[in-house]
Design a protein around this motif. Sequence first.
Motif, short mmCIF file in Angstrom:
data_model
loop_
_atom_site.label_atom_id
_atom_site.label_comp_id
_atom_site.label_asym_id
_atom_site.label_seq_id
_atom_site.Cartn_x
_atom_site.Cartn_y
_atom_site.Cartn_z
N SER A 1 34.73 51.56 40.19
CA SER A 1 33.79 51.77 41.29
C SER A 1 34.16 50.93 42.51
O SER A 1 34.96 50.00 42.43
CB SER A 1 32.36 51.42 40.86
N LEU A 2 33.53 51.29 43.61
CA LEU A 2 33.69 50.56 44.87
C LEU A 2 32.33 50.00 45.27
O LEU A 2 31.32 50.71 45.20
CB LEU A 2 34.20 51.51 45.96
N LEU A 3 32.31 48.73 45.70
CA LEU A 3 31.09 48.12 46.20
C LEU A 3 31.47 47.33 47.45
O LEU A 3 32.23 46.37 47.37
CB LEU A 3 30.47 47.21 45.16
N ALA B 1 26.07 49.78 32.85
CA ALA B 1 27.10 48.88 32.34
C ALA B 1 26.51 47.57 31.83
O ALA B 1 25.39 47.18 32.19
CB ALA B 1 28.11 48.59 33.44
N THR B 2 27.26 46.89 31.01
CA THR B 2 26.93 45.55 30.55
C THR B 2 27.66 44.57 31.47
O THR B 2 28.89 44.67 31.62
CB THR B 2 27.39 45.33 29.10
N PRO B 3 26.95 43.63 32.10
CA PRO B 3 27.61 42.72 33.05
C PRO B 3 28.83 42.01 32.47
O PRO B 3 29.87 41.89 33.14
CB PRO B 3 26.50 41.73 33.40
N ALA B 4 28.74 41.55 31.23
CA ALA B 4 29.85 40.81 30.63
C ALA B 4 31.08 41.67 30.43
O ALA B 4 32.19 41.14 30.28
CB ALA B 4 29.41 40.21 29.30
N GLU B 5 30.92 42.99 30.42
CA GLU B 5 32.05 43.90 30.26
C GLU B 5 32.50 44.49 31.60
O GLU B 5 33.26 45.44 31.63
CB GLU B 5 31.66 45.04 29.32
N THR B 6 32.03 43.87 32.68
CA THR B 6 32.29 44.37 34.03
C THR B 6 32.94 43.28 34.86
O THR B 6 32.53 42.12 34.82
CB THR B 6 30.98 44.81 34.70
N ILE B 7 33.97 43.64 35.62
CA ILE B 7 34.61 42.69 36.52
C ILE B 7 34.46 43.15 37.96
O ILE B 7 34.56 44.34 38.27
CB ILE B 7 36.11 42.48 36.17
N PHE B 8 34.18 42.20 38.84
CA PHE B 8 34.04 42.46 40.27
C PHE B 8 35.14 41.73 41.01
O PHE B 8 35.34 40.53 40.82
CB PHE B 8 32.67 41.99 40.76
N LEU B 9 35.85 42.44 41.88
CA LEU B 9 36.94 41.87 42.65
C LEU B 9 36.57 41.85 44.12
O LEU B 9 36.17 42.88 44.68
CB LEU B 9 38.23 42.68 42.48
N ASP B 10 36.70 40.68 44.76
CA ASP B 10 36.33 40.52 46.17
C ASP B 10 37.21 39.43 46.76
O ASP B 10 37.70 38.56 46.03
CB ASP B 10 34.84 40.14 46.28
N PHE C 1 39.82 58.21 42.68
CA PHE C 1 39.87 56.75 42.62
C PHE C 1 38.61 56.09 42.08
O PHE C 1 38.69 55.04 41.45
CB PHE C 1 40.17 56.20 44.02
N PHE C 2 37.45 56.69 42.33
CA PHE C 2 36.19 56.01 41.99
C PHE C 2 35.21 56.92 41.25
O PHE C 2 35.05 58.09 41.62
CB PHE C 2 35.51 55.49 43.26
N ASP C 3 34.56 56.33 40.26
CA ASP C 3 33.48 57.04 39.58
C ASP C 3 32.18 56.91 40.36
O ASP C 3 31.38 57.85 40.42
CB ASP C 3 33.28 56.45 38.17
N LYS C 4 31.97 55.73 40.95
CA LYS C 4 30.76 55.48 41.73
C LYS C 4 31.12 54.69 42.99
O LYS C 4 32.06 53.87 42.97
CB LYS C 4 29.73 54.67 40.92
N ILE C 5 30.36 54.90 44.06
CA ILE C 5 30.59 54.20 45.32
C ILE C 5 29.27 53.60 45.79
O ILE C 5 28.27 54.31 45.92
CB ILE C 5 31.16 55.16 46.38
N ILE D 1 34.78 46.94 39.35
CA ILE D 1 34.13 47.18 40.64
C ILE D 1 34.94 46.46 41.72
O ILE D 1 35.14 45.24 41.66
CB ILE D 1 32.68 46.66 40.66
N PHE D 2 35.40 47.22 42.70
CA PHE D 2 36.26 46.70 43.75
C PHE D 2 35.53 46.59 45.08
O PHE D 2 34.81 47.51 45.49
CB PHE D 2 37.48 47.61 43.94
N ASP D 3 35.78 45.50 45.78
CA ASP D 3 35.44 45.40 47.19
C ASP D 3 36.44 46.26 47.97
O ASP D 3 37.50 46.64 47.45
CB ASP D 3 35.54 43.94 47.62
#
Length: 213
Positions: free
Chosen positions: A116-118, A173-182, A144-148, A6-8
């Motif tokens: 995804s984008l958040l 998704a499972t949080p532990a298998e998810t990375i967020f970049l900001d 570029f994105f599956d979800k926005i 998940i990208f900012d």
Amino acid sequence: MLKNYIFDLGGVLLDIRMKNAYERFVALSLSPAELEQGSSVYKLMEDYQLGFVTTAEFCQQVASKCAASSNTRCAASPTTPHDIELAWNSICLGVADRKLEALRRLRKAEGVASVSLLSNTNALHWKCCCKNWFNANGNRIEDFFDKIFLSQELHLQKPDPEIFNTAIRELGATPAETIFLDDSPVNTAAAAACGLQTLTVTPDVDWINALGI
């Protein structure tokens, strides 16, 4: 193993210079004090980011405040909503081709379930990004994105935990298998508190290299 990314937007994918809008608004006769946190214009910006006012309302209200503050602009040249749109979008500098290509590669990588984008953004900035980069030069946003997940559509903004929880639920998704970049440590800390892995992107951290894409 990481499966969801998940990208900012601003500061991670989109190069920005927030000071551009500040300088242009001051040039349009808004005083610096009217742009500080706690001011009516700042509150209007926050409401716009949360989708509580429309683009037309945002531009018209800021233009009206410029006109009310002006002591030097002549009556024949009032600040218009279009002036506000141009000033506001001056924040957006560009999305580098290497970042777009990295997103494409990531979506095709083995084991990746979603990209995804958040973002805490607003209708004008998002429209600008789509028009000039994500939906331009043969690109499609779907490349570029599956979800926005956008603040103005969800009426939520980082670092509110609910925006991260909403994304996780909708992705399945499972949080532990998810990375967020900001680019904000406050936002990555909030995501980490929700169980996500995180990467804080700074001028010294190239996320493409950090993720090994």
